[in-house]
Every structure is written in C-alpha cells, then in structure tokens.
Design an enzyme around this catalytic site. Sequence first.
Site, short mmCIF file in Angstrom:
data_model
loop_
_atom_site.label_atom_id
_atom_site.label_comp_id
_atom_site.label_asym_id
_atom_site.label_seq_id
_atom_site.Cartn_x
_atom_site.Cartn_y
_atom_site.Cartn_z
N ALA A 266 43.16 -6.66 65.06
CA ALA A 266 42.97 -7.94 65.63
C ALA A 266 41.20 -6.48 66.22
O ALA A 266 41.04 -5.22 65.76
CB ALA A 266 43.37 -8.14 67.11
N GLU B 149 50.32 -9.03 59.71
CA GLU B 149 50.64 -9.86 60.98
C GLU B 149 50.11 -11.30 59.84
O GLU B 149 50.84 -12.70 59.55
CB GLU B 149 50.26 -9.98 62.29
CG GLU B 149 51.45 -9.29 62.94
CD GLU B 149 50.67 -9.18 64.69
OE1 GLU B 149 49.91 -9.02 64.98
OE2 GLU B 149 51.63 -9.25 65.62
N GLU C 174 50.17 -0.95 67.32
CA GLU C 174 49.83 -1.56 68.49
C GLU C 174 50.15 -0.85 69.31
O GLU C 174 49.50 -0.51 70.25
CB GLU C 174 50.00 -2.87 68.61
CG GLU C 174 49.61 -3.96 67.89
CD GLU C 174 49.79 -4.03 66.69
OE1 GLU C 174 49.94 -3.47 65.32
OE2 GLU C 174 49.24 -5.68 65.67
N1 3HC Z 1 38.59 -3.52 66.09
C1 3HC Z 1 37.15 -3.51 66.44
N2 3HC Z 1 36.62 -2.09 66.21
C2 3HC Z 1 37.91 -1.07 65.18
C3 3HC Z 1 38.70 -1.61 64.74
C4 3HC Z 1 39.49 -2.84 65.27
N3 3HC Z 1 41.05 -3.06 65.00
N4 3HC Z 1 39.45 -0.26 63.77
C5 3HC Z 1 37.99 -0.01 63.83
N5 3HC Z 1 37.23 -0.46 64.37
C6 3HC Z 1 36.01 0.59 64.11
C7 3HC Z 1 35.46 2.36 64.63
O1 3HC Z 1 35.57 2.09 66.33
C8 3HC Z 1 34.90 2.56 64.27
O2 3HC Z 1 33.57 2.12 65.05
P1 3HC Z 1 32.20 3.03 65.31
O3 3HC Z 1 31.74 3.05 63.74
O4 3HC Z 1 31.34 2.00 65.72
O5 3HC Z 1 32.38 4.48 65.81
C9 3HC Z 1 34.59 1.85 63.32
O6 3HC Z 1 35.53 0.19 63.05
C10 3HC Z 1 35.43 2.69 61.97
O7 3HC Z 1 36.63 3.47 61.81
P2 3HC Z 1 37.04 4.23 62.00
O8 3HC Z 1 36.38 5.41 62.05
O9 3HC Z 1 38.44 4.93 62.60
O10 3HC Z 1 37.68 4.49 60.31
P3 3HC Z 1 38.44 4.85 59.75
O11 3HC Z 1 37.95 5.09 58.04
O12 3HC Z 1 38.52 6.63 60.28
O13 3HC Z 1 39.75 4.55 59.54
C11 3HC Z 1 41.18 2.85 60.39
C12 3HC Z 1 40.14 3.40 60.04
C13 3HC Z 1 42.33 3.08 59.82
C14 3HC Z 1 41.55 1.57 59.97
C15 3HC Z 1 41.31 2.67 61.65
O14 3HC Z 1 39.27 2.74 62.35
C16 3HC Z 1 42.59 2.29 62.35
O15 3HC Z 1 43.12 2.49 62.80
N6 3HC Z 1 42.01 1.46 63.19
C17 3HC Z 1 42.40 0.48 64.10
C18 3HC Z 1 43.62 -0.22 63.65
C19 3HC Z 1 44.79 -0.83 64.78
O16 3HC Z 1 45.47 -0.50 65.49
N7 3HC Z 1 45.06 -2.01 64.61
C20 3HC Z 1 45.54 -2.81 65.51
C21 3HC Z 1 44.71 -4.03 66.51
S1 3HC Z 1 45.74 -4.22 68.01
C22 3HC Z 1 45.75 -5.29 67.08
O17 3HC Z 1 45.97 -5.71 65.92
C23 3HC Z 1 46.86 -7.29 68.08
C24 3HC Z 1 47.22 -8.10 67.54
O18 3HC Z 1 49.00 -7.32 66.90
C25 3HC Z 1 46.81 -8.96 68.20
#
Ligand code: 3HC
Length: 677
Positions: A67, A109, A129
């Site tokens: 998300a 998901e 998450e």
């Molecule tokens: N939403 C918004 N922005 C995100 C994001 C997300 N899910 N994931 C990454 N970003 C952004 C980061 O803030 C960063 O922004 P910036 O360049 O402005 O600082 C940019 O994308 C790049 O991210 P990283 O620097 O972390 O890049 P990497 O290549 O090192 O890692 C990744 C990529 C493995 C995808 C890592 O970003 C990550 O782990 N992201 C989060 C994944 C996550 O937690 N997903 C679950 C979200 S909650 C959800 O899905 C709820 C659902 O169940 C309803």
Amino acid sequence: MSEDTPVSVTMEKDGDVAVIIVNNPPVNALSWHVRQGLEDNFAAALGDDSVKAIVLRCAGATFIAGADISEFGKPPRGPDFNAVLNSIEAASKPVIAAIHGTALGGGLETALVCHYRIAVPSAKLGVPEVKLGLLPGAGGTQRLPRVVGVEAAATMTSTGDPLPAAKAKELGLVDELAGEESLAADAIAFARAKIADGPRPTRERRVFGDVAVIEQLKTANAKRWRGFEAPYANLACVEAATRLPFDEGLAFEREQFMKLMFGSQSAAQRHIFFAERQAAKIDGLPKDTQLRDVKKVGVIGAGTMGGGISMNFLQKGIPVTIVEMQQDALDRGVGVIRKNYDASAAKGRFKPEQVDQMMGILTPTLSLDDLADCDLIIEAVYENMDVKKDIFGKLDKIAKPGAILASNTSYLDIDEIATATSRPGDVLGMHFFSPANVMKLLEVVRGEKTAPDALATAMAIGKKIGKVAVVAGVCDGFIGNRMLKPRQIEAMNLLMEGATPAQVDKVHVEFGMPMGPFQMSDLAGVDIGWHRDPNRIESIRDALCAEGRWGQKKQAGFSDYDHKRQPSESARVAELIEEYRTKAGTQKREISDQEIIERTLYPMVNEGALILAEGKAQRASDIDVVWIYGYGWPVYRGGPMFWAGLEGTDKIVAALEKHGFEIAPLLKEKADAKSGF
Ligand code: 3HC
C-alpha cells in the site's frame, strides 16, 4: 477517470492474453490512482470477449511493494483496496500475477487474489506490515493460511520476514518459477496454459495446518515482541482464519487493522520508516556532489571499536588495513575478529570459506605508513584530544590526497581534531556504536570545514555497510550521547532523593528500553571517566568506584552480578547511597515511577530541542533515528521527539518547570502551540 489521474496502469494484448502493467515508480506502491487503474483495466479485460486470461505484472524494479504508506491517515481517495481485490479474485478468467523484485504487503495481497502466481528466482514475497505496526489489511491474513497453511502464514505475518521465490514455490505461494530475464513471456505462456483450468479463487480454498504454532511463536518471540501490539494482532487474525468463514475472517481482520492503523504504535513505526529514509538526505548539499571512491579502508586501533568497525567493511568485501602500536595488541585484535567470524559461521551466518575470504582482505600492521593507499581512514583509539591530534597530524603527511580522515570519537570536537591537518575539508566524525559490527547507528559528524563530497561519501559508505547513518553537528556528545547526559545526571539525583537503581531501571525497561540507566552504566563500566582517586568521593559513583564496584566486569556495580551476569539488588549499594545521602544532608523521600519518567525522559526531549535549535541535528526525526538504532528506544514509541508529541509537549514543559529545569525555547514554542516536533 478524471483528467488529473496519473496513468500508472496500462494494458497490452498478446493474442488472447491481456497483460495489465502497473508503473508507479519507485516501488509501484498501491496509490489511489493505481487502485483506480487496476479497477478500470480489469473491467476492460473482463469485458473483452477476445481475452481468455489476464497477466498482472509491473514495470520498473519491482512488483507492487505494498500500500502507499504516505496515504495512511489521510482522507480516503480512489476506490477501496479490498473492493478492487475482491473483484479481481471474482474474475471469470484466470488471472496470473507475474512477480519480480519484491511482492510485499498489499502487493502480495494483490498477488493472492490472482488465481496463479509465477515469479523470477530472485523475487521476494512477504507481508512486512508488522514492521509498520500493522497487519495485512486486505485479506492477507485470511488468504495466506489458505495458500501456504497456518504455520507459514503465522510466521510470515508475525515476523514480517519475506521469503525467497524458491521457498515460496515450495510452500505453494508461487506456482511456477520463470526465467530471470523472461518473466513477461513466461507469464503469458503460463496464462495461456491455465485457460483450460479457469479461475482458482483463493477464498474458496481451505485453511490447513496446525494452529498450535501460534502459541509456539508467542513463546519463542516473547522477548523480541515485548511491548508490541502488532505481532499479536497478526496472529489473532491467522487464528481467526482457522475457525471463521472467509468473509467473517475478513471482517475480523479489518477491525484489527483499523485498530492498529489508528493507534499510536503504528503511527510511531510509520514515522520511523520515513525518518530512516529521510535521515540519508543531507540538507544544503550541492545537487552535483560527486561521491569519492572508497575501495580500501584503514582503521587505527584494533580494540573493541576498531575491530568491530573493520568487520563491517570486510563483510562487504572492502579490504581493511588495521593498525596498532604493539604486536600483541594487534594479534589480540585480529584474533577477536577471527573468533567473532568463526562464531557466526558456527551459527550458519557465514560459510567457513567466507570467513577465510574476509580474513584474507584484512591487513594487520604496526605502521601508520601502510595507510597511504587507503581512501577512508577511521581512527578508533581512546578518547584523548592530544592523542587524536597527534594521529591526525601524522595522517596528514601519510594519507593520499582526497582520502577521508574520520574519527570514531564519541564526543570530542572534530573541528579541533581537523586543525591538526592541512586538509580540514577531508576530516569528519564517524561515530559507531558498540558492538560496532552489530549496532545499526552511525553518527556522521559534519565539521565546520567538512567538504560536501566527503560528508556525502561517509553517509553513502555507511549505507553500504548496512548502517543507518545520521548527520550530526559538532557538540559535546553529538546527538545521542549529548541527550544521554541529562538522563544519567537526573538518574543519579533520583538515587540521592530516595529512588533505588532497580526502581529507575525498572521504569525504563517497562517503558520499552532494553535496559535502564544503571544497568547500562554497569554494562559499559561504572569507572569510565572516573578520576581514579579512591580518597576523593564527591558522588555516589565515586563511592562505588572507590570500592571497586566497576560494573559487570567486576560482578559488582549498581547491582550485584552472579557468574551468569544475572543482576540482583545490592545491599552494599543501598548502604553506600544512604551514607552518601547522610553526608550530603539530603532527605530521603518516596519517588514515584511517574517522577522518574518526568525527570529522566523529559529532559532528553528538552536537550533534543536544544540540539535541533542549534542545528546539530538536521531534523527532529533524525534524533528519533539515533535513539532507535543507537540506544534501543522502543520503535513503537517512535523516538524521543515523536514520543514528545504523543505525550504532549505542554505536559512535558509543565512537568519540567515543576522540577526546576530550564526549558529549551523550541520546546516551549511547541508546547505553546500544543504541537509535536
Ligand atoms: N509506500 C510509499 N512509499 C514507499 C513505500 C510504500 N509502501 N515503499 C517505499 N516507499 C518509498 C520510500 O519512502 C523511498 O522514498 P524516497 O526515495 O522519497 O525516500 C522510496 O520509495 C524507495 O524506497 P527505499 O529507499 O526503501 O528503496 P529500497 O529499494 O531500498 O527498498 C522496498 C524497496 C524493499 C520496497 C522498501 O522500500 C520497503 O520495504 N518498502 C515498504 C514495504 C512495505 O512495508 N509494504 C507494506 C505496506 S503496508 C500495506 O501494504 C498495508 C496493506 O496490507 C493494506
């Protein structure tokens, strides 16, 4: 679709297969316009009679990584995510997710409502998450147990750790592995092969596996999950999947998700997710700043810090030359590195040949001259300005032009150290935290004359070796240790007034810290910085040191320790405190736990406000990152500055005034505005 909707989802056709492509850089997060695009394009593909199967794949570096976290807590926009997913699952034509990069959270998901999944071998699949204080809120906790079983689902959701594609295939989460370079074509071929089988909605599959794993996970992770809500909520949802019909399970998951989403823990953990990424950004750095090449590193000092620092680089394949003054100290230091690596290898973290490789690129030497070819030199000798200046003066003559000269000092003035050289632009601080090969924090200290490219390079190399690097300005103790000081002073004052070391420690541990101020002192050594004159007793600490109560290493400090380093309250310390209290004429009184919070944690916020106002930290969230990664501040409280907002800056100021503290103007400003930092 309105005119201002970005086009982040498109569709192509390959004969009878429609390919829906998400393109929302950098990580294909499910922003509102992606959900809109999915809804529109799936409707189009399903409405097109010539389409017999649908592939969902992503452009760029990764499949959907979840998300869009930046939308959380904002007014909803675009179609509801669950509704979009439910309609994909209900599709009358087989839908295939084609996965590369990371399918995380909402991304996995989405893949789970697709009827089949194909992935490249390098892909990773997971539901992280929990690391944001959440749970998969779009059916993940209900669909995973139907695909991978209760054991894997419970583990995946509660730990948040992703699985490599091969493991996912073993568990049935991935149906087929594609070629690393041929995912697009392989997915189309796979889709075509599934036309005859038709859709396979996950919700119609049966949950399988043994629910006993849930209690086992709770027991095994009791320490790691102390204070956290999300791991337990994740497990409750997986457990619900084992006994509730699908839609009821989904409703239960929704309820739990909303509770977490609007709670303070997830807000804190989301804050830290962005804070950590923000910390890497350096204010006022020219856009065209080029990084310096760091191919070889020199470390001066083979003690605990120097050895730990070296290990970080060796693990990344960067050769290290390590310097000591005496052969036996050098041998000892190298021996400790080897021993640590062997221990890790015994636990399976490295292969024995990797240990040999790492040791093979370590060059021990007794001569500073051997650092002449290093691109980065880190001094890690003991804390003494004269000694450090002497070393930097020598380095000035030895190091090649452009080499970065760093000190691992934890509080000394980098600008003064830099005056020992003719190249202050190359000098900065790289303050590692002990054990330096384990702790994730790196304070990069920017001197007055530090060149932008030297600073940017130190930050980048920090990231490369797996640290979370934060820029700090020159001041006594930089960010972390400077804030520690008022806490330790007040903790000692509290002893004088009637609290016990155990009480103060307990309050901190219950708050979520890994240990309290006195446990920390015992671990680090009560005698650190002591004047070493047993006849000069000016504080409780002097009294302890005079008796040889130097901490864990002596099995006696503020607590007594047994052979297994288990602490117990010390009657002798109580006596010493009492004696010293009488001598000082201080009245003993009952100290409440709340007072301990107000006098040890609130002053840290006050100091943080000073640090911020002086520009010694770039932003409040950097201070939070320092305390989370350097000192174990509980991430579910978001770091001291974020926590100040939760606690109420006005409440903090009122309490600090009551206890007679001088209030930092910035904190006062925030309190008057009733805002956080
Ligand atoms: N939403 C918004 N922005 C995100 C994001 C997300 N899910 N994931 C990454 N970003 C952004 C980061 O803030 C960063 O922004 P910036 O360049 O402005 O600082 C940019 O994308 C790049 O991210 P990283 O620097 O972390 O890049 P990497 O290549 O090192 O890692 C990744 C990529 C493995 C995808 C890592 O970003 C990550 O782990 N992201 C989060 C994944 C996550 O937690 N997903 C679950 C979200 S909650 C959800 O899905 C709820 C659902 O169940 C309803």
